[in-house]
Enzyme design. Structure first.
Site, PDB file in Angstrom:
ATOM      1  N   HIS A  76       0.803  -1.222   0.000  1.00  0.00           N
ATOM      2  CA  HIS A  76       0.000   0.000   0.000  1.00  0.00           C
ATOM      3  C   HIS A  76       0.841   1.280   0.000  1.00  0.00           C
ATOM      4  CE1 HIS A  76      -3.660  -2.444   1.308  1.00  0.00           C
ATOM      5  NE2 HIS A  76      -4.054  -1.781   0.238  1.00  0.00           N
ATOM      6  N   GLU A 100       3.618  -5.302  -4.126  1.00  0.00           N
ATOM      7  CA  GLU A 100       2.824  -4.208  -4.679  1.00  0.00           C
ATOM      8  C   GLU A 100       3.031  -2.903  -3.928  1.00  0.00           C
ATOM      9  OE1 GLU A 100      -1.911  -3.247  -5.413  1.00  0.00           O
ATOM     10  OE2 GLU A 100      -1.168  -5.302  -5.574  1.00  0.00           O
ATOM     11  N   GLU A 126      -1.865   1.600  -9.501  1.00  0.00           N
ATOM     12  CA  GLU A 126      -3.257   1.927  -9.214  1.00  0.00           C
ATOM     13  C   GLU A 126      -3.459   3.411  -8.974  1.00  0.00           C
ATOM     14  OE1 GLU A 126      -4.506   1.258  -4.761  1.00  0.00           O
ATOM     15  OE2 GLU A 126      -3.356  -0.488  -5.424  1.00  0.00           O
ATOM     16  N   HIS A 176      -6.136  -3.148 -11.688  1.00  0.00           N
ATOM     17  CA  HIS A 176      -6.610  -2.881 -10.329  1.00  0.00           C
ATOM     18  C   HIS A 176      -8.123  -2.802 -10.346  1.00  0.00           C
ATOM     19  CE1 HIS A 176      -7.674  -0.005  -7.024  1.00  0.00           C
ATOM     20  NE2 HIS A 176      -6.851  -0.795  -6.357  1.00  0.00           N
TER      21      HIS A 176
END
Length: 268
Positions: A76, A100, A126, A176
């Site tokens: 994140h 990620e 994303e 995403h």
């Protein structure tokens, strides 16, 4: 069919035993890919205790699902490079298929620095918008997998262009998708057209059941895959009359918004 990976299955008790049990259940549903954020509420750095907890969670999940199920690690975008690199090296032995957003997305140089020092493929994108937002990321090959969101990135044609830009750089695309079955319907249509598709994200098996009542006809994964869409348009019906039955609830964005208004009122 479009291969899918499961997100959103790991909420609740954050113990290794609970993660392992739930991961085994999700793998038994047919998913061959599972994504999880094992880091809790960590910020730019993680304490030793938090790092050990993250390793224990991933270790438990890998043991539960075996070697053939892909694991995707979600960070994140909230770690500094030193913490991100150290954490990736701790997790490499579990062979995750990607790491990620290992660092915040604004600094391509830092992302490249991390990518060059870890043994896990890097995924991001994303929070990049339009082909102009992806240009430097792709040209500098700062990731192995890009993750445009068809809603955020500019729609079907724009996202197709982003994927086409990535293709000659041998970068795959994992769209995403965290924006309800409506975004799932759009994402599956898009994914079915991409020659460099890796896998499609879905939350839908682990979201509120009423969402499928609200968005009728959205694709449903079976054995970890979506069938190719066959109905006209997006193939869905949006039941707007049901919206008032599900008002917004307090959550992160509601809390953030209320805090912003309080602070703004105080400054005035």
């Amino acid at each position: 069919t479009v291969p899918a990976y499961a997100n959103g299955w790991y909420t609740g008790d954050r113990s290794p035993a609970s993660f392992a049990k739930r991961a085994a259940e999700v793998a038994a549903m047919g998913y061959r890919g599972l994504k999880l954020d094992p880091f809790g509420g960590g910020g730019l750095e993680l304490s030793r205790e938090e790092r050990l907890q993250a390793v224990a969670l991933v270790e438990a999940v890998r043991a539960a699902v075996g070697p053939s199920v892909e694991l995707f690690i979600e960070a994140h975008g909230r770690f500094g490079p030193a913490t991100s690199i150290a954490m990736a090296r701790d997790l490499e032995r579990f062979e995750p298929s990607w790491y990620e957003e290992p660092v915040p997305p604004e600094n391509i140089d830092v992302l490249l620095y991390v990518k060059g020092r870890i043994g896990i493929p890097v995924a991001t994108g994303e929070r990049a918008y339009t082909r102009y937002g992806f240009r430097e990321l792709i040209e500098r090959q700062a990731a192995d997998i890009i993750q445009p969101d068809v809603i955020h990135a500019g729609g079907f044609l724009e996202t197709k262009k982003i994927a086409a830009m990535a293709e000659p750089h041998y970068m795959s695309v994992a769209p995403h998708n965290s924006n309800s079955p409506l975004c799932t319907a759009a994402s599956v249509h898009l994914a079915a057209t991409l020659p460099n598709l890796k896998i499609q994200e879905t939350f839908d098996d682990f979201a509120e059941p009423w969402l499928r009542e609200l968005v009728v006809g959205a694709p449903v994964p079976r054995d970890g895959c979506f069938a190719l869409p066959a109905r006209p348009g997006l193939g869905i019906e949006f039941r707007e009359e049901l919206v008032p039955e599900h008002p917004p609830r307090d959550g992160f964005f509601n809390l953030w918004d209320s805090q912003w208004h309080k602070r703004n009122a105080h400054e005035k």
